[in-house]
Design a protein around this motif. Structure first.
Motif, PDB file in Angstrom:
ATOM      1  N   LEU A  72     -28.681  24.721  12.863  1.00  0.00           N
ATOM      2  CA  LEU A  72     -29.267  25.833  12.135  1.00  0.00           C
ATOM      3  C   LEU A  72     -28.301  26.357  11.084  1.00  0.00           C
ATOM      4  O   LEU A  72     -27.091  26.417  11.305  1.00  0.00           O
ATOM      5  CB  LEU A  72     -29.643  26.952  13.104  1.00  0.00           C
ATOM      6  N   HIS A  73     -28.862  26.743   9.939  1.00  0.00           N
ATOM      7  CA  HIS A  73     -28.088  27.331   8.846  1.00  0.00           C
ATOM      8  C   HIS A  73     -26.982  26.396   8.346  1.00  0.00           C
ATOM      9  O   HIS A  73     -25.973  26.851   7.815  1.00  0.00           O
ATOM     10  CB  HIS A  73     -27.482  28.674   9.273  1.00  0.00           C
ATOM     11  N   GLY A  74     -27.184  25.087   8.557  1.00  0.00           N
ATOM     12  CA  GLY A  74     -26.228  24.114   8.046  1.00  0.00           C
ATOM     13  C   GLY A  74     -24.944  23.999   8.833  1.00  0.00           C
ATOM     14  O   GLY A  74     -24.003  23.333   8.401  1.00  0.00           O
ATOM     15  N   LYS A  75     -24.889  24.637  10.000  1.00  0.00           N
ATOM     16  CA  LYS A  75     -23.675  24.587  10.818  1.00  0.00           C
ATOM     17  C   LYS A  75     -23.550  23.233  11.512  1.00  0.00           C
ATOM     18  O   LYS A  75     -24.504  22.732  12.093  1.00  0.00           O
ATOM     19  CB  LYS A  75     -23.693  25.700  11.868  1.00  0.00           C
ATOM     20  N   GLU A  76     -22.351  22.673  11.464  1.00  0.00           N
ATOM     21  CA  GLU A  76     -22.100  21.399  12.126  1.00  0.00           C
ATOM     22  C   GLU A  76     -21.976  21.591  13.631  1.00  0.00           C
ATOM     23  O   GLU A  76     -21.334  22.527  14.089  1.00  0.00           O
ATOM     24  CB  GLU A  76     -20.830  20.744  11.591  1.00  0.00           C
TER      25      GLU A  76
END
Length: 239
Positions: A72-76
């Motif tokens: 989510l939200h581009g989190k790795e």
């Protein structure tokens, strides 16, 4: 990356944890390994990019790897760590046209690469190898389900302990410290928490004499105590 054809490596390899090596006595599999490519990656080098077309599977010959996906939200989010003999890229191999994960070398690595088309031919003609790969997929699915459950039911401290025990089981401990060096960020990305929370958890565990820390290096002092702390979840039993 340096690529080169290797004719006999699978036959002389001593890594019995490798699925290919376990089935090497099969004439179909041994012939297939003649088309193996060897890839060398430097520490920090990415060799699978999330969203790239699936071209084949990678097996870790030497070194260690982290496997990631975008959350989510581009989190790795680190999905898992892999060591010698383990498969990388299988999540997109069967049904998807693109890799759903990325893979980065944690240290200088040597990888064995097998092209998708040739591997599919083997799966159609060697039932024992296909069965072993099916069991591997079933085991990986079980581990993924356990991890999802742990993220939803464990406290931050418990997730950090679970991650420490997972890394300890995976790579072992030598001279009082876990054999692989990971950053606090990497521990956080696997545990599903923040770097700051990992730092606080490590500090508390160190004060309680459950672990030791020296720079990035972490060592487990009281293994049974850590296992007991999350024993009600039984997650530490899974590797």
């Amino acid at each position: 990356m340096n690529k080169g054809m290797v004719d006999t490596a699978c036959g002389t390899c001593s890594n019995m944890d490798c699925l290919i090596k376990k089935n090497y006595q099969s004439p179909v599999v041994s012939t297939f390994t003649e088309h193996r490519k060897e890839i060398r990656c430097k520490k920090g080098q990415q060799f699978i990019m999330e969203g790239a077309p699936v071209t084949g599977l990678f097996f870790v010959l030497k070194g260690s790897v982290k496997v990631l996906r975008t959350g989510l939200h581009g989190k790795e989010q680190i999905v898992r760590f892999a060591k010698e003999g383990e498969i990388i890229g299988h999540r997109g191999f069967t049904t998807e046209e693109s890799y759903p994960i990325s893979a980065i070398a944690l240290e200088d690595c040597t990888l064995c690469y097998f092209a998708k088309d040739r591997l599919q031919e083997v799966l159609k003609t060697d039932p024992l190898f296909t069965y072993d790969l099916m069991l591997f997929y079933a085991n990986e699915l079980s581990k993924s389900e356990v991890k999802v459950k742990s993220l939803s039911q464990m406290t931050v401290r418990e997730r950090v302990i679970d991650t420490l025990l997972y890394v300890y089981r995976k790579f072992g401990q030598d001279n009082d410290f876990i054999s692989i060096i990971l950053s606090r960020r990497e521990y956080a990305d696997y545990a599903g928490t923040t770097e700051e929370q990992v730092i606080r958890a490590f500090s508390a565990l160190k004060k309680e004499n459950l672990i030791v820390a020296r720079g990035k290096r972490i060592g487990i002092v009281q293994l049974e105590s850590l296992q007991k702390e999350i024993s009600e979840h039984n997650f530490y039993l899974d590797s």
